[in-house]
Design an enzyme around this catalytic site. Structure first.
Site, PDB file in Angstrom:
ATOM      1  N   SER A   1     -23.995  -0.646  36.941  1.00 23.47           N
ATOM      2  CA  SER A   1     -23.786  -0.780  35.499  1.00 23.47           C
ATOM      3  C   SER A   1     -23.637  -2.257  35.126  1.00 23.47           C
ATOM      4  O   SER A   1     -22.947  -3.004  35.825  1.00 23.47           O
ATOM      5  CB  SER A   1     -22.504  -0.022  35.114  1.00 23.47           C
ATOM      6  OG  SER A   1     -22.262  -0.132  33.733  1.00 23.47           O
TER       7      SER A   1
ATOM      8  N   HIS B   1     -22.166  -3.698  32.407  1.00 18.66           N
ATOM      9  CA  HIS B   1     -20.964  -4.226  31.745  1.00 18.66           C
ATOM     10  C   HIS B   1     -19.777  -4.392  32.673  1.00 18.66           C
ATOM     11  O   HIS B   1     -18.724  -4.885  32.258  1.00 18.66           O
ATOM     12  CB  HIS B   1     -20.607  -3.399  30.499  1.00 18.66           C
ATOM     13  CG  HIS B   1     -19.989  -2.066  30.746  1.00 18.66           C
ATOM     14  ND1 HIS B   1     -18.661  -1.810  30.503  1.00 18.66           N
ATOM     15  CD2 HIS B   1     -20.502  -0.906  31.189  1.00 18.66           C
ATOM     16  CE1 HIS B   1     -18.397  -0.530  30.774  1.00 18.66           C
ATOM     17  NE2 HIS B   1     -19.500   0.034  31.199  1.00 18.66           N
TER      18      HIS B   1
ATOM     19  N   GLN C   1     -18.525   0.185  40.834  1.00 23.49           N
ATOM     20  CA  GLN C   1     -17.403  -0.743  41.089  1.00 23.49           C
ATOM     21  C   GLN C   1     -17.633  -1.588  42.334  1.00 23.49           C
ATOM     22  O   GLN C   1     -16.790  -2.431  42.671  1.00 23.49           O
ATOM     23  CB  GLN C   1     -16.079   0.026  41.216  1.00 23.49           C
ATOM     24  CG  GLN C   1     -15.663   0.753  39.954  1.00 23.49           C
ATOM     25  CD  GLN C   1     -15.272  -0.187  38.811  1.00 23.49           C
ATOM     26  OE1 GLN C   1     -15.091  -1.395  38.984  1.00 23.49           O
ATOM     27  NE2 GLN C   1     -15.153   0.358  37.610  1.00 23.49           N
TER      28      GLN C   1
ATOM     29  N   THR D   1     -37.553   3.921  24.207  1.00 26.23           N
ATOM     30  CA  THR D   1     -37.880   2.490  24.259  1.00 26.23           C
ATOM     31  C   THR D   1     -36.801   1.746  25.035  1.00 26.23           C
ATOM     32  O   THR D   1     -35.605   1.953  24.807  1.00 26.23           O
ATOM     33  CB  THR D   1     -37.990   1.927  22.827  1.00 26.23           C
ATOM     34  OG1 THR D   1     -38.969   2.702  22.133  1.00 26.23           O
ATOM     35  CG2 THR D   1     -38.401   0.461  22.836  1.00 26.23           C
TER      36      THR D   1
ATOM     37  N   THR E   1     -23.292   6.170  33.440  1.00 26.17           N
ATOM     38  CA  THR E   1     -23.038   7.611  33.294  1.00 26.17           C
ATOM     39  C   THR E   1     -24.374   8.351  33.264  1.00 26.17           C
ATOM     40  O   THR E   1     -24.558   9.372  33.940  1.00 26.17           O
ATOM     41  CB  THR E   1     -22.254   7.857  31.980  1.00 26.17           C
ATOM     42  OG1 THR E   1     -20.994   7.188  32.082  1.00 26.17           O
ATOM     43  CG2 THR E   1     -22.032   9.335  31.723  1.00 26.17           C
TER      44      THR E   1
ATOM     45  N   CYS F   1     -11.916   6.481  31.180  1.00 30.56           N
ATOM     46  CA  CYS F   1     -12.308   7.843  30.799  1.00 30.56           C
ATOM     47  C   CYS F   1     -11.193   8.848  31.044  1.00 30.56           C
ATOM     48  O   CYS F   1     -11.201   9.933  30.497  1.00 30.56           O
ATOM     49  CB  CYS F   1     -13.531   8.284  31.583  1.00 30.56           C
ATOM     50  SG  CYS F   1     -14.810   7.073  31.531  1.00 30.56           S
TER      51      CYS F   1
ATOM     52  N   ASN G   1     -13.058   3.562  41.370  1.00 28.84           N
ATOM     53  CA  ASN G   1     -12.639   2.873  40.139  1.00 28.84           C
ATOM     54  C   ASN G   1     -11.138   3.004  39.917  1.00 28.84           C
ATOM     55  O   ASN G   1     -10.563   2.291  39.100  1.00 28.84           O
ATOM     56  CB  ASN G   1     -13.394   3.437  38.919  1.00 28.84           C
ATOM     57  CG  ASN G   1     -13.314   4.936  38.844  1.00 28.84           C
ATOM     58  OD1 ASN G   1     -13.884   5.626  39.689  1.00 28.84           O
ATOM     59  ND2 ASN G   1     -12.595   5.460  37.870  1.00 28.84           N
TER      60      ASN G   1
HETATM   61  N1  PLP Z   1     -18.898   5.108  37.675  1.00 25.24           N
HETATM   62  C1  PLP Z   1     -17.818   4.350  37.920  1.00 25.24           C
HETATM   63  C2  PLP Z   1     -17.263   4.268  39.295  1.00 25.24           C
HETATM   64  C3  PLP Z   1     -17.209   3.656  36.865  1.00 25.24           C
HETATM   65  O1  PLP Z   1     -16.120   2.918  37.095  1.00 25.24           O
HETATM   66  C4  PLP Z   1     -17.747   3.772  35.568  1.00 25.24           C
HETATM   67  C5  PLP Z   1     -17.087   3.117  34.415  1.00 25.24           C
HETATM   68  O2  PLP Z   1     -15.867   3.030  34.358  1.00 25.24           O
HETATM   69  C6  PLP Z   1     -18.894   4.561  35.384  1.00 25.24           C
HETATM   70  C7  PLP Z   1     -19.439   5.208  36.462  1.00 25.24           C
HETATM   71  C8  PLP Z   1     -19.524   4.712  34.027  1.00 25.24           C
HETATM   72  O3  PLP Z   1     -20.205   3.539  33.665  1.00 25.24           O
HETATM   73  P1  PLP Z   1     -20.809   3.363  32.200  1.00 25.24           P
HETATM   74  O4  PLP Z   1     -19.679   2.907  31.337  1.00 25.24           O
HETATM   75  O5  PLP Z   1     -21.881   2.308  32.355  1.00 25.24           O
HETATM   76  O6  PLP Z   1     -21.359   4.668  31.794  1.00 25.24           O
END
Ligand code: PLP
Length: 379
Positions: free
Chosen positions: A201, A203, A181, A239, A75, A321, A151
Site C-alpha cells: 500500500s 500510504h 506493514q 481508469t 484492501t 479499522c 499491523n
Molecule cells: N493490511 C494491513 C496489514 C494494513 O495495516 C492495512 C492498513 O492499515 C491494510 C491492509 C489496508 O490498507 P489500505 O488502507 O491501503 O486499504
C-alpha cells in the site's frame, strides 16, 4: 492541521513526502491524460505507469512481467487476491487469526457462503504457530493467506518457512501474503519467499492514500472481481489512478536504506521506552521496531489515546479499522487478558520522527497514565 503535532500513528497512515505530492500534482493537473487514450499524451502516461511497475517490481525482488496490478487500496488488493483466486469446488482455505480485517473479513465472508475456511493461531509473541499451520494444512488445501508483518504488533511471520511447509504438504496451494506493514520496513523478496501473491500500500510508505499494488506471480491465477473497460490485464477495470501510481513509485524510491531506517527507528523505540517510567506496562511487540504495542494495567487504552491528544501527541488503540471496537482478536489470540487488551495502545514510528519526539511522547504517556490512575483509584 497543527504542525506541532507529534505523529506516532504511522502504521495507520503516513504523511506524503513533498516530492511525491509534487509528482501527484503534476499528473493530476498537467499530465492528466487517460492512459488508455490512443493519442501520444495518453500513450506516454501509459508508459509512465509501466515504468512505475518496473520500479516497484524491482523493490519487491522480482522483474516486471505483467505481474503487478494497481488497485484503489491494499484492501482491494487483498480482496482481489482472495476472491479472485476462489473457484467453485475450491479446497480448504487457510488464513491466520492475526490478519488485518481486509483479509480476515474476506475470509469470514467466504466462510459464510460455504467455503472451507480455517484459521491458524498465533503464538504468544504474535507470530503464527507453525505447528498449528502444519496440522491445519491438508493435501487438498487450495489457498493460504498469511500476513508478512502484523499491523497490531509488528511481529514478522517467516514467509519462506511457510512456503516450505506448504510445498511439503500441498505444493499446488496458492500462497498470498499481505505485506502492507512489511514493505519499506524490511527487505522483501517475493521470489525468495515463494509467495504467489503479495499486497502493498502506498500510504504506509509516505505515498498517497487510495493506491495499492498486488504482485501476482502468474496472472492466470486470478479472475477479475471488478468488471468494466479491461484495464490492468482485465483484472482491475477502471481508469488508473495515474497521479497516485506515479507518487507511489516515487515513495518507493524514497524508502532509502532499510537497515539504516530500522536502526534509527530502533533508537526512537528505545528512547520512548526509556522515557516511560511506568512499572505496570507490558510490551506486546517483539518484531519490527516501527510498531510498539503496550498494555497499561488497570486503565482503558482509549482514554490514554484521548489524553495524549490533549498534549498534541497522536497514538492509537490498534489498527485504525478495529480501533473503534472494544475487543482485539489478535491480542486475545496471543493470550492477553481482557484487562491487558482494554489497556492496550499502539505507538508506530516513522523514519521521520525524531529522538526528542520519542522522548517527549514517552514522558507524556507516563504522566497521562499516572494521572489516570490517580483519578480512577486515588493511587
Ligand atoms: N493490511 C494491513 C496489514 C494494513 O495495516 C492495512 C492498513 O492499515 C491494510 C491492509 C489496508 O490498507 P489500505 O488502507 O491501503 O486499504
Amino acid at each position: 492541521m497543527n504542525n506541532n503535532v507529534i505523529f506516532l500513528d504511522n502504521a495507520s497512515t503516513s504523511k506524503m513526502s513533498e516530492k511525491s505530492a509534487e509528482i501527484f500534482n503534476n499528473y493530476a493537473c498537467n499530465n492528466y491524460f487517460n492512459p488508455s487514450a490512443i493519442y501520444s499524451y495518453g500513450a506516454k502516461v501509459h508508459d509512465d505507469i509501466k515504468n512505475a511497475k518496473i520500479n516497484i517490481a524491482k523493490h519487491l525482488g522480482t522483474q516486471f512481467n505483467q505481474n503487478l496490478i494497481f488497485c484503489g487500496s491494499a484492501t482491494e488488493c487483498n480482496n482481489l487476491a482472495i476472491m479472485g483466486c476462489y473457484r467453485k469446488n475450491f479446497g480448504k482455505m487457510i488464513f491466520s487469526v492475526g490478519e488485518h480485517p481486509a483479509v480476515y473479513n474476506t475470509a469470514m465472508h467466504l466462510k459464510s457462503i460455504g467455503a472451507n475456511v480455517d484459521f491458524v493461531n498465533l503464538q504468544t509473541n504474535g507470530e503464527i504457530d507453525y505447528d498449528d499451520l502444519k496440522n491445519k494444512l491438508t493435501p487438498d488445501t487450495s489457498f493460504i493467506s498469511i500476513m508478512h508483518v502484523s499491523n497490531e504488533t509488528g511481529m514478522i511471520n517467516d514467509l519462506k518457512k511457510i512456503s516450505d511447509i506448504k510445498n511439503h504438504i500441498c505444493p499446488k496451494a496458492i500462497f498470498h501474503s499481505d505485506g502492507v506493514q512489511a514493505f519499506g520496513k524490511t527487505k522483501v523478496n517475493v521470489e525468495y519467499f515463494g509467495v504467489d501473491l503479495y499486497t502493498i500500500s502506498a500510504h504506509k510508505i509516505n505515498g498517497p492514500k487510495g493506491v495499492g499494488a498486488l504482485y501476482v506471480k502468474d496472472i492466470k491465477l486470478l479472475n477479475p472481481i471488478i468488471f468494466g473497460g479491461g484495464q490492468e490485464y482485465n483484472l482491475r477495470s477502471g481508469t488508473e489512478n495515474v497521479a497516485g501510481i506515479m507518487a507511489f513509485s516515487n515513495a518507493v524510491d524514497e524508502i532509502g536504506d532499510i537497515r539504516a531506517n530500522q536502526q534509527h527507528i530502533n533508537m526512537l523505540k528505545n528512547e520512548f521506552l526509556n522515557s516511560l517510567s511506568v512499572k505496570e506496562v507490558k510490551i506486546n511487540s517483539y518484531g519490527l521496531p516501527h510498531i510498539l504495542s503496550l498494555s497499561f494495567d488497570g486503565v482503558n487504552g482509549e482514554t490514554l489515546v484521548h489524553m495524549m491528544e490533549q498534549h498534541n501527541i497522536l497514538i492509537s488503540r490498534g489498527s485504525a479499522c478495529s480501533s473503534k471496537k472494544s475487543g482485539n482478536r489478535i491480542l486475545e489470540n496471543m493470550g492477553l487478558s481482557p484487562s491487558q487488551i482494554l489497556g492496550s495502545v499502539r505507538i508506530s514510528f516513522s523514519k521521520y520522527n525524531t529522538l526528542s519526539e520519542a522522548k517527549v511522547a514517552g514522558k507524556t504517556l507516563s504522566e497521562c497514565y499516572k494521572q489516570l490512575l490517580k483519578t480512577l483509584y486515588n493511587k
